[in-house]
Design a protein around this motif. Structure first.
Motif, mmCIF file in Angstrom:
data_model
loop_
_atom_site.group_PDB
_atom_site.id
_atom_site.type_symbol
_atom_site.label_atom_id
_atom_site.label_comp_id
_atom_site.label_asym_id
_atom_site.label_seq_id
_atom_site.Cartn_x
_atom_site.Cartn_y
_atom_site.Cartn_z
ATOM 1 N N TRP A 17 0.876 -1.173 0.000
ATOM 2 C CA TRP A 17 0.000 0.000 0.000
ATOM 3 C C TRP A 17 0.911 1.219 0.000
ATOM 4 O O TRP A 17 1.517 1.544 1.013
ATOM 5 C CB TRP A 17 -0.908 0.008 1.230
ATOM 6 C CG TRP A 17 -1.925 -1.080 1.221
ATOM 7 C CD1 TRP A 17 -1.871 -2.261 1.900
ATOM 8 C CD2 TRP A 17 -3.145 -1.101 0.492
ATOM 9 N NE1 TRP A 17 -2.984 -3.010 1.633
ATOM 10 C CE2 TRP A 17 -3.788 -2.324 0.762
ATOM 11 C CE3 TRP A 17 -3.769 -0.207 -0.379
ATOM 12 C CZ2 TRP A 17 -5.022 -2.672 0.210
ATOM 13 C CZ3 TRP A 17 -4.991 -0.559 -0.934
ATOM 14 C CH2 TRP A 17 -5.607 -1.771 -0.626
ATOM 15 N N VAL A 32 -2.588 0.951 -4.688
ATOM 16 C CA VAL A 32 -2.395 -0.498 -4.705
ATOM 17 C C VAL A 32 -1.222 -0.816 -5.640
ATOM 18 O O VAL A 32 -1.329 -0.677 -6.853
ATOM 19 C CB VAL A 32 -3.665 -1.218 -5.209
ATOM 20 C CG1 VAL A 32 -3.443 -2.719 -5.297
ATOM 21 C CG2 VAL A 32 -4.859 -0.879 -4.330
ATOM 22 N N ARG A 63 1.556 4.910 0.235
ATOM 23 C CA ARG A 63 0.911 6.111 0.743
ATOM 24 C C ARG A 63 1.614 7.380 0.271
ATOM 25 O O ARG A 63 1.245 8.485 0.664
ATOM 26 C CB ARG A 63 0.838 6.068 2.257
ATOM 27 C CG ARG A 63 0.012 4.887 2.727
ATOM 28 C CD ARG A 63 -0.336 4.928 4.186
ATOM 29 N NE ARG A 63 -0.994 3.714 4.611
ATOM 30 C CZ ARG A 63 -2.226 3.349 4.286
ATOM 31 N NH1 ARG A 63 -2.940 4.113 3.504
ATOM 32 N NH2 ARG A 63 -2.749 2.229 4.729
ATOM 33 N N ASP A 114 -7.333 5.133 -6.530
ATOM 34 C CA ASP A 114 -6.894 4.328 -5.382
ATOM 35 C C ASP A 114 -6.748 5.191 -4.136
ATOM 36 O O ASP A 114 -7.181 4.820 -3.044
ATOM 37 C CB ASP A 114 -5.531 3.687 -5.645
ATOM 38 C CG ASP A 114 -5.569 2.566 -6.639
ATOM 39 O OD1 ASP A 114 -6.631 2.332 -7.243
ATOM 40 O OD2 ASP A 114 -4.528 1.920 -6.817
#
Length: 166
Positions: free
Chosen positions: A53, A121, A55, A113
């Motif tokens: 993930w 992702v 960020r 996303d």
């Protein structure tokens, strides 16, 4: 010729392929539960599916978890996409229009996303021996290939014949 006629379908195709691949990774394969799936190994070189993930932005830069951080990154992505869309409308070559479409489609895919999950992702892990590239997704690949095509177009496009003065 308007670059939009070629670039927008490319952007839509990249966006659709990106979101379909992420849906498959999350909902069908359920990669977050598996974490890592070996995909292809040719000796010391290969590809794995690895759940990350992201960020941040490219290569995890500017990572953060706060809502304001995600909104700022989203606004930045929208601003860049708007600039690229304007550029696409004025693209001088088919390659530039298609490349801009790839970059825009990838940017919007990652923006979706970020809005849905608060992170992008990423799932493709390419490696050679002990060296692993950053984990990426189809949107990232489209952005990198699009930028590469824009550079090639700028560097290798035949120059217009110089007008002779009378």
């Amino acid at each position: 010729m308007s670059g939009l006629r070629l670039g927008l379908p490319v952007a839509a195709a990249v966006l659709a392929a990106d979101q379909a691949s992420k849906w498959w990774i999350l909902e069908v394969l359920r990669l977050p539960e598996l974490r890592n799936v070996p995909l292809l190994a040719l000796g010391p070189v290969g590809l794995d599916l690895t759940m990350v993930w992201n960020r941040g932005v490219t290569f995890g830069l500017l990572a953060g978890d706060t809502l304001w951080h995600q909104l700022a990154l989203g606004l930045l992505a929208l601003t860049i996409a708007a600039f690229l869309l304007r550029w696409m409308a004025r693209a001088e070559t088919r390659l530039a229009a298609a490349a801009l479409g790839a970059v825009i489609g990838g940017a919007i895919g990652n923006l979706i996303d970020r809005l849905r999950f608060g992170a992008v992702v990423d799932f493709v892990d390419a490696y050679a021996g002990p060296w692993h590239w950053y984990v990426f997704n189809l949107a990232d690949a489209a952005i990198v290939l699009g930028v590469g095509a824009l550079l090639a177009d700028a560097l290798f496009r035949p120059k217009a014949a110089a007008k002779e003065s009378a």
